[in-house]
Design a protein around this motif. Structure first.
Motif, mmCIF file in Angstrom:
data_model
loop_
_atom_site.group_PDB
_atom_site.id
_atom_site.type_symbol
_atom_site.label_atom_id
_atom_site.label_comp_id
_atom_site.label_asym_id
_atom_site.label_seq_id
_atom_site.Cartn_x
_atom_site.Cartn_y
_atom_site.Cartn_z
ATOM 1 N N LEU A 157 29.212 39.858 52.102
ATOM 2 C CA LEU A 157 29.529 38.459 51.773
ATOM 3 C C LEU A 157 29.437 37.547 52.977
ATOM 4 C CD1 LEU A 157 32.778 38.950 49.680
ATOM 5 C CD2 LEU A 157 30.472 38.572 48.821
ATOM 6 N N GLU A 201 23.426 27.344 35.018
ATOM 7 C CA GLU A 201 23.871 26.752 36.309
ATOM 8 C C GLU A 201 22.685 26.088 36.994
ATOM 9 O OE1 GLU A 201 26.338 29.980 38.253
ATOM 10 O OE2 GLU A 201 27.804 28.475 37.624
ATOM 11 N N VAL A 219 23.865 40.770 40.159
ATOM 12 C CA VAL A 219 24.326 40.651 41.541
ATOM 13 C C VAL A 219 24.080 41.950 42.309
ATOM 14 C CG1 VAL A 219 26.340 40.098 42.990
ATOM 15 C CG2 VAL A 219 26.121 39.085 40.707
ATOM 16 N N PRO A 237 34.874 32.182 46.269
ATOM 17 C CA PRO A 237 34.903 31.426 47.545
ATOM 18 C C PRO A 237 33.535 30.892 47.994
ATOM 19 C CG PRO A 237 35.144 33.808 47.913
ATOM 20 C CD PRO A 237 34.897 33.634 46.444
ATOM 21 N N HIS A 289 23.243 36.508 35.462
ATOM 22 C CA HIS A 289 23.135 36.822 36.895
ATOM 23 C C HIS A 289 23.305 38.314 37.125
ATOM 24 C CE1 HIS A 289 24.404 32.443 37.986
ATOM 25 N NE2 HIS A 289 23.103 32.562 37.748
ATOM 26 N N HIS A 348 26.679 39.269 34.939
ATOM 27 C CA HIS A 348 27.587 38.404 34.174
ATOM 28 C C HIS A 348 26.797 37.200 33.667
ATOM 29 C CE1 HIS A 348 27.555 36.747 38.261
ATOM 30 N NE2 HIS A 348 27.635 35.600 37.632
ATOM 31 N N GLU A 390 30.730 31.836 49.095
ATOM 32 C CA GLU A 390 30.098 32.239 50.373
ATOM 33 C C GLU A 390 28.596 31.965 50.336
ATOM 34 O OE1 GLU A 390 33.459 35.244 50.036
ATOM 35 O OE2 GLU A 390 32.045 34.239 48.727
ATOM 36 N N SER A 433 24.397 30.188 47.618
ATOM 37 C CA SER A 433 25.782 30.692 47.682
ATOM 38 C C SER A 433 26.235 31.247 46.326
ATOM 39 C CB SER A 433 26.722 29.528 48.041
ATOM 40 O OG SER A 433 26.869 28.668 46.896
ATOM 41 N N PHE A 434 27.444 31.830 46.339
ATOM 42 C CA PHE A 434 28.097 32.125 45.065
ATOM 43 C C PHE A 434 28.364 30.796 44.378
ATOM 44 C CE2 PHE A 434 28.609 36.544 45.081
ATOM 45 C CZ PHE A 434 28.878 36.973 46.367
HETATM 46 C C1 LIG Z 1 35.467 39.999 47.294
HETATM 47 O O1 LIG Z 1 35.270 39.660 45.940
HETATM 48 C C2 LIG Z 1 34.342 38.768 45.678
HETATM 49 C C3 LIG Z 1 33.833 37.890 46.645
HETATM 50 C C4 LIG Z 1 32.838 36.970 46.266
HETATM 51 C C5 LIG Z 1 32.367 36.927 44.945
HETATM 52 C C6 LIG Z 1 32.935 37.810 44.072
HETATM 53 N N1 LIG Z 1 32.555 37.751 42.768
HETATM 54 C C7 LIG Z 1 33.161 36.821 41.957
HETATM 55 C C8 LIG Z 1 32.400 35.669 41.659
HETATM 56 C C9 LIG Z 1 30.964 35.769 41.655
HETATM 57 C C10 LIG Z 1 30.076 34.691 41.380
HETATM 58 C C11 LIG Z 1 28.772 35.081 41.401
HETATM 59 S S1 LIG Z 1 27.394 34.107 41.093
HETATM 60 N N2 LIG Z 1 27.683 33.189 39.824
HETATM 61 O O2 LIG Z 1 27.164 33.274 42.228
HETATM 62 O O3 LIG Z 1 26.333 35.050 40.786
HETATM 63 S S2 LIG Z 1 28.666 36.731 41.767
HETATM 64 C C12 LIG Z 1 30.336 36.942 41.917
HETATM 65 S S3 LIG Z 1 31.150 38.326 42.240
HETATM 66 O O4 LIG Z 1 30.464 39.046 43.240
HETATM 67 O O5 LIG Z 1 31.455 39.065 41.111
HETATM 68 C C13 LIG Z 1 33.903 38.726 44.392
#
Ligand SMILES: COc1cccc(N2C=Cc3cc(S(N)(=O)=O)sc3S2(=O)=O)c1
Ligand SMILES: [Zn+2]
Length: 235
Positions: A108, A80, A95, A176, A93, A68, A178, A171-172
Protein backbone atom coordinates in the motif's frame (compact mmCIF):
# COMPACT_ATOMS: atom_id res chain seq x y z
CA UNK A 1 -2.78 10.98 -7.84
CA UNK A 2 -6.35 10.20 -6.77
CA UNK A 3 -8.90 7.89 -8.37
CA UNK A 4 -11.31 7.53 -10.07
CA UNK A 5 -10.88 9.90 -13.01
CA UNK A 6 -12.85 10.81 -16.12
CA UNK A 7 -11.45 9.02 -19.17
CA UNK A 8 -11.49 11.11 -22.35
CA UNK A 9 -10.53 8.54 -24.99
CA UNK A 10 -9.30 11.15 -27.48
CA UNK A 11 -6.85 12.47 -24.87
CA UNK A 12 -5.50 9.02 -24.04
CA UNK A 13 -2.07 8.40 -25.56
CA UNK A 14 -1.75 5.14 -27.49
CA UNK A 15 1.43 3.51 -26.19
CA UNK A 16 2.55 0.82 -28.69
CA UNK A 17 5.14 -0.34 -26.13
CA UNK A 18 2.38 -1.41 -23.72
CA UNK A 19 2.38 -5.24 -23.74
CA UNK A 20 -0.76 -7.35 -23.32
CA UNK A 21 -1.72 -8.33 -19.78
CA UNK A 22 -2.40 -11.90 -18.64
CA UNK A 23 -4.25 -13.34 -15.67
CA UNK A 24 -3.64 -16.90 -14.56
CA UNK A 25 -6.01 -17.60 -11.67
CA UNK A 26 -6.40 -20.80 -9.66
CA UNK A 27 -10.14 -21.47 -9.09
CA UNK A 28 -9.10 -23.17 -5.85
CA UNK A 29 -7.88 -19.82 -4.48
CA UNK A 30 -11.43 -18.48 -4.06
CA UNK A 31 -12.30 -18.45 -0.35
CA UNK A 32 -15.41 -16.48 0.53
CA UNK A 33 -17.90 -13.79 -0.39
CA UNK A 34 -18.74 -11.03 2.08
CA UNK A 35 -20.78 -7.89 2.62
CA UNK A 36 -18.74 -5.35 4.57
CA UNK A 37 -21.48 -2.77 4.52
CA UNK A 38 -19.77 -0.84 1.73
CA UNK A 39 -19.54 -3.40 -1.08
CA UNK A 40 -19.83 -7.09 -1.94
CA UNK A 41 -16.36 -8.64 -1.99
CA UNK A 42 -14.97 -12.06 -2.98
CA UNK A 43 -11.65 -12.83 -1.29
CA UNK A 44 -8.90 -15.13 -2.54
CA UNK A 45 -5.93 -16.91 -0.96
CA UNK A 46 -2.98 -14.62 -1.66
CA UNK A 47 -0.41 -16.35 0.58
CA UNK A 48 1.63 -17.40 -2.50
CA UNK A 49 1.73 -16.80 -6.27
CA UNK A 50 -1.43 -18.79 -6.87
CA UNK A 51 -3.64 -16.38 -8.83
CA UNK A 52 -1.59 -13.71 -10.56
CA UNK A 53 -1.76 -10.85 -13.03
CA UNK A 54 1.23 -10.28 -15.33
CA UNK A 55 2.21 -8.00 -18.19
CA UNK A 56 0.40 -4.87 -19.29
CA UNK A 57 1.77 -1.84 -17.42
CA UNK A 58 3.07 -3.91 -14.45
CA UNK A 59 6.41 -5.64 -13.93
CA UNK A 60 6.34 -9.09 -12.36
CA UNK A 61 3.40 -11.09 -11.02
CA UNK A 62 0.81 -9.38 -8.81
CA UNK A 63 -1.31 -11.59 -6.56
CA UNK A 64 -5.12 -11.48 -6.74
CA UNK A 65 -6.44 -10.53 -3.28
CA UNK A 66 -10.10 -9.70 -3.78
CA UNK A 67 -12.73 -8.48 -6.20
CA UNK A 68 -15.67 -6.19 -5.46
CA UNK A 69 -18.25 -3.99 -7.13
CA UNK A 70 -19.43 -0.36 -7.19
CA UNK A 71 -22.95 0.41 -8.36
CA UNK A 72 -25.67 3.06 -8.40
CA UNK A 73 -29.26 3.40 -7.19
CA UNK A 74 -30.39 3.29 -10.84
CA UNK A 75 -28.99 1.98 -14.13
CA UNK A 76 -27.86 5.39 -15.40
CA UNK A 77 -24.93 5.64 -12.97
CA UNK A 78 -22.82 3.62 -10.57
CA UNK A 79 -19.38 3.21 -12.11
CA UNK A 80 -16.43 5.09 -10.59
CA UNK A 81 -14.51 5.78 -13.80
CA UNK A 82 -16.47 7.70 -16.43
CA UNK A 83 -15.70 7.05 -20.10
CA UNK A 84 -16.29 9.99 -22.48
CA UNK A 85 -19.08 11.17 -20.19
CA UNK A 86 -20.67 7.72 -19.93
CA UNK A 87 -21.42 6.42 -16.44
CA UNK A 88 -21.95 2.66 -16.45
CA UNK A 89 -24.39 0.96 -14.08
CA UNK A 90 -21.57 -0.74 -12.18
CA UNK A 91 -17.82 -1.31 -12.10
CA UNK A 92 -16.03 -4.49 -11.05
CA UNK A 93 -12.56 -4.19 -9.47
CA UNK A 94 -10.06 -7.05 -9.25
CA UNK A 95 -7.40 -6.05 -6.72
CA UNK A 96 -3.86 -7.43 -7.04
CA UNK A 97 -0.73 -6.59 -5.04
CA UNK A 98 3.01 -6.80 -5.71
CA UNK A 99 4.63 -9.47 -3.53
CA UNK A 100 8.04 -7.83 -3.87
CA UNK A 101 6.79 -5.54 -1.08
CA UNK A 102 6.38 -8.46 1.36
CA UNK A 103 2.70 -8.14 2.19
CA UNK A 104 -0.41 -6.17 1.25
CA UNK A 105 0.11 -3.56 3.96
CA UNK A 106 3.64 -2.97 2.66
CA UNK A 107 2.43 -2.79 -0.94
CA UNK A 108 0.00 0.00 0.00
CA UNK A 109 2.95 2.30 0.64
CA UNK A 110 4.50 1.81 -2.80
CA UNK A 111 3.61 3.41 -6.13
CA UNK A 112 3.97 0.00 -7.78
CA UNK A 113 2.27 -1.79 -4.90
CA UNK A 114 -1.21 -2.56 -6.24
CA UNK A 115 -2.83 -3.18 -9.64
CA UNK A 116 -6.59 -3.08 -10.09
CA UNK A 117 -8.32 -4.41 -13.22
CA UNK A 118 -11.55 -2.46 -13.72
CA UNK A 119 -14.40 -3.89 -15.81
CA UNK A 120 -17.50 -1.84 -16.66
CA UNK A 121 -20.93 -3.44 -16.35
CA UNK A 122 -23.59 -2.15 -18.69
CA UNK A 123 -27.25 -3.15 -18.45
CA UNK A 124 -28.63 -5.26 -21.27
CA UNK A 125 -30.95 -8.17 -21.88
CA UNK A 126 -28.28 -10.69 -22.83
CA UNK A 127 -26.26 -10.77 -19.59
CA UNK A 128 -22.87 -12.44 -19.45
CA UNK A 129 -23.69 -15.97 -18.19
CA UNK A 130 -20.51 -16.07 -16.10
CA UNK A 131 -21.92 -13.29 -13.87
CA UNK A 132 -24.79 -15.53 -12.82
CA UNK A 133 -23.10 -17.48 -10.03
CA UNK A 134 -21.43 -14.53 -8.33
CA UNK A 135 -24.63 -12.45 -8.36
CA UNK A 136 -26.70 -15.39 -7.07
CA UNK A 137 -24.32 -15.91 -4.14
CA UNK A 138 -25.22 -12.36 -3.08
CA UNK A 139 -28.35 -13.84 -1.48
CA UNK A 140 -26.09 -15.42 1.14
CA UNK A 141 -24.57 -12.07 2.27
CA UNK A 142 -27.55 -9.69 2.34
CA UNK A 143 -26.53 -7.73 5.44
CA UNK A 144 -23.33 -6.12 6.72
CA UNK A 145 -20.93 -8.57 8.31
CA UNK A 146 -22.32 -11.63 6.52
CA UNK A 147 -19.70 -13.91 4.95
CA UNK A 148 -20.22 -17.20 3.12
CA UNK A 149 -17.87 -19.77 1.59
CA UNK A 150 -17.26 -19.18 -2.11
CA UNK A 151 -15.13 -21.87 -3.75
CA UNK A 152 -14.09 -23.13 -7.18
CA UNK A 153 -14.28 -19.77 -8.93
CA UNK A 154 -11.92 -18.40 -11.59
CA UNK A 155 -12.74 -14.69 -11.98
CA UNK A 156 -11.05 -14.51 -15.38
CA UNK A 157 -14.32 -15.91 -16.80
CA UNK A 158 -15.69 -12.40 -16.17
CA UNK A 159 -13.27 -10.76 -18.62
CA UNK A 160 -14.74 -9.40 -21.87
CA UNK A 161 -13.46 -10.71 -25.22
CA UNK A 162 -11.15 -7.75 -25.88
CA UNK A 163 -8.02 -7.19 -23.75
CA UNK A 164 -7.83 -3.52 -24.83
CA UNK A 165 -7.26 -1.24 -21.83
CA UNK A 166 -6.49 2.24 -20.56
CA UNK A 167 -3.95 2.59 -17.77
CA UNK A 168 -2.93 5.35 -15.37
CA UNK A 169 -1.35 5.76 -11.90
CA UNK A 170 -3.92 6.38 -9.18
CA UNK A 171 -5.25 5.50 -5.77
CA UNK A 172 -7.78 3.47 -3.82
CA UNK A 173 -11.20 5.02 -4.37
CA UNK A 174 -12.11 4.51 -0.72
CA UNK A 175 -10.32 5.76 2.39
CA UNK A 176 -7.41 5.61 3.12
CA UNK A 177 -7.06 6.34 -0.65
CA UNK A 178 -3.37 5.38 -0.80
CA UNK A 179 -1.75 6.42 -4.10
CA UNK A 180 -0.37 2.97 -4.86
CA UNK A 181 -2.55 1.70 -7.71
CA UNK A 182 -1.76 1.04 -11.36
CA UNK A 183 -5.23 1.05 -12.89
CA UNK A 184 -5.98 -1.24 -15.86
CA UNK A 185 -9.44 -0.31 -17.18
CA UNK A 186 -10.87 -2.62 -19.83
CA UNK A 187 -12.40 -0.80 -22.77
CA UNK A 188 -15.06 -3.46 -23.48
CA UNK A 189 -17.87 -3.60 -20.88
CA UNK A 190 -19.60 -6.84 -19.89
CA UNK A 191 -23.40 -7.06 -19.87
CA UNK A 192 -25.41 -7.35 -16.67
CA UNK A 193 -29.20 -7.82 -16.60
CA UNK A 194 -31.66 -5.47 -14.88
CA UNK A 195 -32.52 -8.30 -12.45
CA UNK A 196 -28.85 -8.77 -11.61
CA UNK A 197 -28.52 -5.05 -10.93
CA UNK A 198 -31.56 -5.29 -8.67
CA UNK A 199 -29.76 -8.09 -6.82
CA UNK A 200 -26.75 -5.84 -6.17
CA UNK A 201 -29.14 -3.11 -4.98
CA UNK A 202 -30.84 -5.57 -2.62
CA UNK A 203 -27.70 -5.66 -0.46
CA UNK A 204 -27.93 -3.80 2.84
CA UNK A 205 -25.46 -1.41 4.46
CA UNK A 206 -26.98 -2.35 7.80
CA UNK A 207 -26.42 -5.45 9.89
CA UNK A 208 -29.23 -8.01 10.28
CA UNK A 209 -30.78 -6.46 13.42
CA UNK A 210 -30.54 -2.82 12.28
CA UNK A 211 -32.98 -0.65 10.31
CA UNK A 212 -32.81 -1.32 6.55
CA UNK A 213 -30.41 0.91 4.65
CA UNK A 214 -29.92 -0.06 0.99
CA UNK A 215 -26.32 -0.52 -0.13
CA UNK A 216 -26.27 1.61 -3.28
CA UNK A 217 -24.19 4.48 -4.71
CA UNK A 218 -20.91 3.20 -3.23
CA UNK A 219 -18.90 5.08 -5.90
CA UNK A 220 -16.48 7.96 -5.50
CA UNK A 221 -16.82 10.99 -7.81
CA UNK A 222 -14.04 11.60 -10.37
CA UNK A 223 -10.85 13.29 -9.15
CA UNK A 224 -8.60 15.75 -11.05
CA UNK A 225 -6.06 14.18 -13.44
CA UNK A 226 -3.50 16.88 -12.40
CA UNK A 227 -1.35 16.35 -15.46
CA UNK A 228 -1.26 12.54 -15.28
CA UNK A 229 -0.94 10.78 -18.62
CA UNK A 230 -3.65 8.28 -19.51
CA UNK A 231 -2.28 5.59 -21.82
CA UNK A 232 -4.23 3.32 -24.15
CA UNK A 233 -3.08 -0.13 -25.23
CA UNK A 234 -5.03 0.31 -28.48
CA UNK A 235 -5.25 2.84 -31.33
C1 LIG B 1 -5.10 -2.43 5.08
O1 LIG B 1 -6.40 -2.60 4.55
C2 LIG B 1 -6.69 -1.94 3.45
C3 LIG B 1 -5.95 -0.84 3.01
C4 LIG B 1 -6.34 -0.20 1.82
C5 LIG B 1 -7.44 -0.66 1.09
C6 LIG B 1 -8.11 -1.73 1.61
N1 LIG B 1 -9.23 -2.16 0.97
C7 LIG B 1 -10.41 -1.51 1.23
C8 LIG B 1 -10.86 -0.61 0.24
C9 LIG B 1 -10.47 -0.84 -1.13
C10 LIG B 1 -10.84 -0.01 -2.23
C11 LIG B 1 -10.38 -0.49 -3.41
S1 LIG B 1 -10.62 0.19 -4.97
N2 LIG B 1 -12.14 0.64 -5.11
O2 LIG B 1 -9.78 1.34 -5.10
O3 LIG B 1 -10.34 -0.89 -5.90
S2 LIG B 1 -9.50 -1.91 -3.16
C12 LIG B 1 -9.71 -1.90 -1.48
S3 LIG B 1 -9.18 -3.01 -0.40
O4 LIG B 1 -7.87 -3.40 -0.73
O5 LIG B 1 -10.06 -4.06 -0.21
C13 LIG B 1 -7.77 -2.39 2.76
ZN1 LIG C 1 -13.29 -0.60 -6.04
Amino acid sequence: RQSPVEIRSEEAQHDPALPPWFASYDPGAAKSILNNGRTCRVVFDDTFDRSVLRGGPVQGAYRLRQLHFHWGSSDDHGSEHIIDGVKHAAELHMVHWNPKHGNFAGALKQRDGVAVVGIFLQVGNTPKPELKRILEEIDTVKTKGKEAPFHHFDPSILFPKSRDYWTYEGSFTTPPCEECITWILLREPIVVSPDQMAKLRSLSMNAENEPFCPLVDNWRPPQPLKGRVLRASFK
